[in-house]
Motif scaffolding. Structure first.
Motif, short mmCIF file in Angstrom:
data_model
loop_
_atom_site.label_atom_id
_atom_site.label_comp_id
_atom_site.label_asym_id
_atom_site.label_seq_id
_atom_site.Cartn_x
_atom_site.Cartn_y
_atom_site.Cartn_z
N THR A 236 0.85 -1.19 0.00
CA THR A 236 0.00 0.00 0.00
C THR A 236 0.89 1.23 0.00
OG1 THR A 236 -1.74 -1.15 1.22
CG2 THR A 236 -1.78 1.26 1.30
N ALA A 237 0.66 2.12 -0.95
CA ALA A 237 1.38 3.40 -0.95
C ALA A 237 0.47 4.45 -0.33
CB ALA A 237 1.75 3.80 -2.37
N ILE A 238 1.02 5.20 0.61
CA ILE A 238 0.27 6.31 1.18
C ILE A 238 0.87 7.58 0.61
CG2 ILE A 238 -0.35 7.52 3.30
CD1 ILE A 238 -0.17 4.76 4.69
N ILE A 239 0.04 8.30 -0.14
CA ILE A 239 0.54 9.47 -0.83
C ILE A 239 -0.16 10.72 -0.30
CG2 ILE A 239 1.09 8.15 -2.91
CD1 ILE A 239 -1.40 9.34 -4.24
N GLY A 240 0.37 11.86 -0.68
CA GLY A 240 -0.22 13.12 -0.25
C GLY A 240 0.88 14.16 -0.13
N PRO A 241 0.50 15.44 -0.19
CA PRO A 241 1.51 16.49 -0.13
C PRO A 241 2.25 16.50 1.21
CG PRO A 241 -0.73 17.41 -0.37
CD PRO A 241 -0.87 15.93 -0.34
N SER A 242 3.36 17.21 1.25
CA SER A 242 4.13 17.34 2.48
C SER A 242 3.29 17.98 3.58
CB SER A 242 5.34 18.24 2.24
OG SER A 242 6.42 17.45 1.87
N GLY A 243 3.49 17.53 4.80
CA GLY A 243 2.83 18.16 5.93
C GLY A 243 1.37 17.77 6.09
N THR A 244 0.98 16.69 5.43
CA THR A 244 -0.43 16.32 5.45
C THR A 244 -0.75 15.23 6.47
OG1 THR A 244 -2.26 16.15 3.88
CG2 THR A 244 -0.53 14.52 3.68
N GLY B 104 7.45 6.04 -9.64
CA GLY B 104 8.31 4.94 -9.22
C GLY B 104 7.69 4.16 -8.09
N THR B 105 7.57 4.80 -6.94
CA THR B 105 7.03 4.07 -5.80
C THR B 105 5.65 3.54 -6.12
OG1 THR B 105 8.28 5.46 -4.32
CG2 THR B 105 6.48 4.24 -3.35
N ILE B 106 4.92 4.34 -6.87
CA ILE B 106 3.56 3.95 -7.21
C ILE B 106 3.56 2.70 -8.08
CG2 ILE B 106 2.84 5.00 -9.41
CD1 ILE B 106 0.87 6.63 -7.62
N ASN B 107 4.66 2.51 -8.81
CA ASN B 107 4.72 1.32 -9.66
C ASN B 107 4.76 0.03 -8.85
OD1 ASN B 107 4.56 2.57 -12.18
ND2 ASN B 107 6.72 3.10 -12.12
#
Ligand SMILES: Nc1ncnc2c1ncn2[C@@H]1O[C@H](COP(=O)(O)OP(=O)(O)O)[C@@H](O)[C@H]1O
Ligand SMILES: [Mg+2]
Length: 262
Positions: free
Chosen positions: A34-42, A205-208
């Motif tokens: 599982t990738a956890i994504i989102g802008p910095s500081g979120t 990349g990581t999302i791949n």
């Protein structure tokens, strides 16, 4: 085990007046990435620290292997920590220890019954896995940025954890080194067959390597699901964040990821 290895239920966290997590609920599926994504500081790192029990929610529940990390007795929390490996965002290597001793650290802490020789063997083994063979005795300050990340990865997997958490494995690296780390994570994922959680604000990349994607934004989970669905989301905020950099997988190369039973 049917239950998801990690389950967040309505997690709220604020620091003073700053609301960081504002009712986050989701399950991390077993044996997938599982990738956890989102802008910095979120709040991505804050969320990860809830999972390892370093931060407690103001409200809600964080269950890891069924254990409520905020309310369980210290002994139970410790038993859960033995089953997970974590790469911290800043690496958190001890410069006073050699490369090998850094990697051996969680082994000493959680598996003191291992002999010196067994410990050394385990460390040599993960050094090979992260493509740094023979670096056991290298002083930590002599490592490059990319090597430090690899050592951090090695330390996160040396205890053979069931759940591996990487916080920004690519941050601060040049693009080529960053790609090499992504490739390495993909390789570890194939070899280890564990549950991976990779936090990143750098999606390419990581999302791949991800099977699932969770996107955190302003304290809320704005998207969550199998990667194919999230990357095709028509939500404005998800589209804006993913941008145009994303390389979509060839149709048919990624099987439908399973969501855990609720
Ligand atoms: N221990 C803390 N005390 C006060 N504020 C914190 C603490 N940890 C994180 N924060 C704040 O919470 C917000 C989210 O931080 P973080 O989870 O590190 O973001 P990111 O998504 O970049 O990992 C930031 O505004 C950060 O400054
Ligand atoms: Mg962070």
């Amino acid at each position: 085990m049917d239950e998801a290895p990690v389950r967040l239920v309505n997690v709220h966290k604020r620091f003073g007046s700053l609301v960081v997590l504002d009712g986050v609920s989701f399950d991390i599926p077993l044996g997938q990435t599982t990738a956890i994504i989102g802008p910095s500081g979120t709040g991505k790192s804050v969320m990860l620290k809830h999972i390892v029990g370093l931060i407690r929610p103001d409200q809600g529940e964080v269950r890891v292997f069924g254990t409520d990390m905020a309310r369980a007795p210290e002994r139970d929390v410790y038993a859960v920590r033995r089953r997970l490996g974590m790469l911290f965002q800043d690496g958190a290597l001890f410069d006073s220890l050699s490369t090998g001793d850094n990697i051996a650290f969680p082994l000493k802490q959680h598996f003191p019954q291992l002999s010196e020789r067994e410990r050394r063997e385990r460390v040599e083994e993960v050094l090979e896995m992260v493509e740094l063979p023979g670096l056991y005795d290298r002083p930590t300050p002599a490592l490059s940025g990319g090597q430090r990340k690899r050592v951090g990865l090695a330390r996160a997997i040396v205890t053979r954890p069931e759940l591996v958490l990487f916080d920004e494995p690519n941050s601060g690296l040049d693009p080529m080194t960053s790609d090499a780390i992504d490739a390495l994570i993909g390789h570890l994922k194939e070899t280890l067959h564990v549950t991976f959680v990779v936090i990143t604000h750098d999606i390419v990349g990581t999302i791949n390597v991800a099977d699932h994607i969770a996107m955190l934004y302003q304290g809320k989970l704005v998207a969550w699901g199998p990667k194919d669905e999230v990357v095709r989301s028509d939500q404005e905020i998800v589209r804006r964040f993913l941008g145009r950099n994303l390389v979509l997988p060839e149709p048919g190369t990624v099987g439908p990821a399973r969501l855990p039973s609720m």
